[in-house]
Enzyme design. Structure first.
Site, PDB file in Angstrom:
ATOM      1  N   ASP A  11      -6.188  43.139 -26.206  1.00  0.00           N
ATOM      2  CA  ASP A  11      -5.445  42.211 -25.283  1.00  0.00           C
ATOM      3  C   ASP A  11      -6.060  41.177 -24.841  1.00  0.00           C
ATOM      4  O   ASP A  11      -7.384  41.235 -24.610  1.00  0.00           O
ATOM      5  CB  ASP A  11      -4.977  43.266 -24.159  1.00  0.00           C
ATOM      6  CG  ASP A  11      -3.802  42.716 -23.496  1.00  0.00           C
ATOM      7  OD1 ASP A  11      -3.305  41.765 -23.933  1.00  0.00           O
ATOM      8  OD2 ASP A  11      -3.436  43.127 -22.564  1.00  0.00           O
ATOM      9  N   ARG A  15      -4.181  34.883 -23.369  1.00  0.00           N
ATOM     10  CA  ARG A  15      -4.717  34.208 -21.960  1.00  0.00           C
ATOM     11  C   ARG A  15      -5.924  33.538 -22.121  1.00  0.00           C
ATOM     12  O   ARG A  15      -6.127  32.381 -21.855  1.00  0.00           O
ATOM     13  CB  ARG A  15      -4.910  35.357 -21.235  1.00  0.00           C
ATOM     14  CG  ARG A  15      -3.906  35.836 -20.305  1.00  0.00           C
ATOM     15  CD  ARG A  15      -4.040  36.895 -19.536  1.00  0.00           C
ATOM     16  NE  ARG A  15      -3.958  38.081 -20.387  1.00  0.00           N
ATOM     17  CZ  ARG A  15      -4.476  39.436 -19.984  1.00  0.00           C
ATOM     18  NH1 ARG A  15      -5.125  39.356 -18.857  1.00  0.00           N
ATOM     19  NH2 ARG A  15      -4.471  40.291 -21.029  1.00  0.00           N
ATOM     20  N   ARG A  24      -1.033  29.563 -27.041  1.00  0.00           N
ATOM     21  CA  ARG A  24      -1.140  30.532 -26.651  1.00  0.00           C
ATOM     22  C   ARG A  24      -1.290  31.278 -28.307  1.00  0.00           C
ATOM     23  O   ARG A  24      -2.400  32.056 -28.455  1.00  0.00           O
ATOM     24  CB  ARG A  24      -0.233  31.494 -26.090  1.00  0.00           C
ATOM     25  CG  ARG A  24      -0.254  31.471 -24.503  1.00  0.00           C
ATOM     26  CD  ARG A  24       1.321  32.307 -24.064  1.00  0.00           C
ATOM     27  NE  ARG A  24       1.148  33.624 -24.892  1.00  0.00           N
ATOM     28  CZ  ARG A  24       0.627  34.689 -24.275  1.00  0.00           C
ATOM     29  NH1 ARG A  24      -0.189  34.778 -23.196  1.00  0.00           N
ATOM     30  NH2 ARG A  24       0.827  35.929 -24.959  1.00  0.00           N
ATOM     31  N   THR A  57       6.052  47.418 -31.493  1.00  0.00           N
ATOM     32  CA  THR A  57       7.726  47.363 -31.653  1.00  0.00           C
ATOM     33  C   THR A  57       8.307  46.289 -30.646  1.00  0.00           C
ATOM     34  O   THR A  57       9.193  46.067 -30.769  1.00  0.00           O
ATOM     35  CB  THR A  57       8.312  48.741 -31.777  1.00  0.00           C
ATOM     36  OG1 THR A  57       7.707  49.726 -30.746  1.00  0.00           O
ATOM     37  CG2 THR A  57       8.136  49.429 -33.206  1.00  0.00           C
ATOM     38  N   ASN A  59       6.899  43.732 -29.273  1.00  0.00           N
ATOM     39  CA  ASN A  59       6.439  42.628 -29.406  1.00  0.00           C
ATOM     40  C   ASN A  59       7.378  41.478 -29.946  1.00  0.00           C
ATOM     41  O   ASN A  59       7.323  40.426 -29.909  1.00  0.00           O
ATOM     42  CB  ASN A  59       4.951  42.149 -30.137  1.00  0.00           C
ATOM     43  CG  ASN A  59       3.838  42.875 -29.491  1.00  0.00           C
ATOM     44  OD1 ASN A  59       2.761  43.365 -30.075  1.00  0.00           O
ATOM     45  ND2 ASN A  59       3.855  42.986 -28.257  1.00  0.00           N
ATOM     46  N   ARG A 172      -3.858  50.339 -19.119  1.00  0.00           N
ATOM     47  CA  ARG A 172      -2.702  51.446 -19.724  1.00  0.00           C
ATOM     48  C   ARG A 172      -2.614  51.334 -21.017  1.00  0.00           C
ATOM     49  O   ARG A 172      -3.500  50.592 -21.587  1.00  0.00           O
ATOM     50  CB  ARG A 172      -1.242  50.618 -19.077  1.00  0.00           C
ATOM     51  CG  ARG A 172      -1.110  49.265 -19.476  1.00  0.00           C
ATOM     52  CD  ARG A 172       0.229  48.768 -18.937  1.00  0.00           C
ATOM     53  NE  ARG A 172       0.464  47.214 -19.271  1.00  0.00           N
ATOM     54  CZ  ARG A 172       0.371  46.295 -18.314  1.00  0.00           C
ATOM     55  NH1 ARG A 172       0.113  46.935 -16.993  1.00  0.00           N
ATOM     56  NH2 ARG A 172       0.528  45.123 -18.433  1.00  0.00           N
ATOM     57  N   SER A 174       0.341  51.554 -23.172  1.00  0.00           N
ATOM     58  CA  SER A 174       1.200  50.386 -23.823  1.00  0.00           C
ATOM     59  C   SER A 174       1.782  51.083 -24.983  1.00  0.00           C
ATOM     60  O   SER A 174       1.969  50.352 -25.934  1.00  0.00           O
ATOM     61  CB  SER A 174       0.860  49.021 -23.818  1.00  0.00           C
ATOM     62  OG  SER A 174       0.456  48.587 -22.777  1.00  0.00           O
TER      63      SER A 174
HETATM   64  C1  FPP Z   1      -1.802  41.451 -27.174  1.00  0.00           C
HETATM   65  O1  FPP Z   1      -1.356  40.500 -26.395  1.00  0.00           O
HETATM   66  C2  FPP Z   1      -2.078  41.292 -28.760  1.00  0.00           C
HETATM   67  C3  FPP Z   1      -1.573  41.272 -29.688  1.00  0.00           C
HETATM   68  C4  FPP Z   1       0.088  41.083 -29.374  1.00  0.00           C
HETATM   69  C5  FPP Z   1      -1.881  41.033 -30.838  1.00  0.00           C
HETATM   70  C6  FPP Z   1      -3.291  40.992 -31.258  1.00  0.00           C
HETATM   71  C7  FPP Z   1      -3.424  40.613 -32.652  1.00  0.00           C
HETATM   72  C8  FPP Z   1      -4.403  40.144 -33.266  1.00  0.00           C
HETATM   73  C9  FPP Z   1      -5.902  39.772 -32.408  1.00  0.00           C
HETATM   74  C10 FPP Z   1      -4.539  39.718 -34.632  1.00  0.00           C
HETATM   75  C11 FPP Z   1      -5.270  41.160 -35.663  1.00  0.00           C
HETATM   76  C12 FPP Z   1      -5.184  40.762 -37.100  1.00  0.00           C
HETATM   77  C13 FPP Z   1      -5.370  41.847 -38.072  1.00  0.00           C
HETATM   78  C14 FPP Z   1      -5.537  41.500 -39.399  1.00  0.00           C
HETATM   79  C15 FPP Z   1      -5.423  43.311 -37.252  1.00  0.00           C
HETATM   80  P1  FPP Z   1      -1.849  39.089 -26.398  1.00  0.00           P
HETATM   81  O2  FPP Z   1      -3.149  38.947 -27.022  1.00  0.00           O
HETATM   82  O3  FPP Z   1      -0.754  38.109 -26.873  1.00  0.00           O
HETATM   83  O4  FPP Z   1      -2.673  38.680 -24.829  1.00  0.00           O
HETATM   84  P2  FPP Z   1      -2.309  38.096 -23.510  1.00  0.00           P
HETATM   85  O5  FPP Z   1      -2.230  39.415 -22.770  1.00  0.00           O
HETATM   86  O6  FPP Z   1      -3.194  37.104 -23.223  1.00  0.00           O
HETATM   87  O7  FPP Z   1      -0.768  37.484 -23.454  1.00  0.00           O
END
Ligand code: FPP
Length: 217
Positions: A11, A15, A24, A57, A59, A172, A174
């Site tokens: 995660d 950000r 983003r 699912t 996302n 959490r 999730s």
């Molecule tokens: C969580 O939220 C993370 C994701 C939805 C995806 C993470 C995916 C990758 C790092 C690519 C992985 C690649 C492979 C090949 C397995 P967010 O990162 O959007 O975070 P936020 O909480 O900052 O919004």
């Protein structure tokens, strides 16, 4: 003891990018770089399986730009990976865009006989769906035992999930590997996923080794 199976909830990519005034969705390719560092160190420390949460699912409700950026990173990884890990996927892959699904098929068959660490990628995955599928599997086999249920989980062939690590500050799960998490140790890190380093893996494993695992006994 070194954890045999670690799950990472990666995660904080969005950000991380926003803090650098980047869009983003650019955070995900830096997230992949971090994943490579983490995998390298896990392999060196003797971890057998790493599971990662790449796309849930839920996302699918995100803006197209973000969804496409994640799929792009995943597809590029699948088509270019040339290492010694076995790469597996869990989740509803058939429902994904065809070129993503094809890249999954490609890497799974290309790495099928690889013997070093296993990377298990949760993509279009939700633990509740997986639990329902496992219940259906037990029903279809007419056996309502723990064994029949567990053999229907996407993780059936993998060792128990010893440890779950979530970056990004939230505490959490999730909808990630909820059944498998029953006796997992949990570690939450405040740093964003793209900032993960090899030494963070050492800190996590040291923390795991200090835990007194009782499994309810
Ligand atoms: C969580 O939220 C993370 C994701 C939805 C995806 C993470 C995916 C990758 C790092 C690519 C992985 C690649 C492979 C090949 C397995 P967010 O990162 O959007 O975070 P936020 O909480 O900052 O919004």
């Amino acid at each position: 003891m070194i954890p045999s199976h670690i799950g990472f909830i990666m995660d904080g990519n969005g950000r991380w990018a926003a803090e650098r005034r980047l869009p983003r969705h650019e955070g995900y390719s830096y997230g992949l770089d971090a994943l490579k560092r983490v995998l390298g160190r896990c392999a060196a420390r003797g971890v057998d399986v790493v599971s990662v949460y790449a796309f849930s699912t839920e996302n699918i409700r995100r803006p197209d730009e973000e969804i496409n950026a994640i799929f792009d990173v995943v597809r590029k990884f699948n088509l270019s990976y040339d290492g010694s890990m076995r790469v597996l996927y869990m989740g509803d892959i058939d429902a994904l865009p065809e070129e993503v699904a094809r890249s999954v098929e490609y890497i799974e068959s290309k790495t099928a006989s690889n013997k070093s660490m296993t990377l298990n990628i949760a993509l279009n995955y939700g633990a509740r769906d997986d639990i329902v599928a496992a219940a259906k599997h037990a029903y279809d086999h007419g056996a309502f035992t723990l064994e029949a249920f567990e053999s229907g989980l996407a993780s059936a062939a993998l060792p128990p999930l010893d440890l779950i690590v979530r970056t990004g500050g939230e505490k959490r799960l999730s909808n990630f590997m909820l059944y498998e998490a029953a006796y997992s140790e949990l570690v939450f890190l405040d740093k964003y996923w793209p900032d993960m380093t090899e030494s963070d893996v050492d800190v996590i494993i040291d923390e795991f080794e200090k835990r007194n695992r009782k499994f309810g006994r």
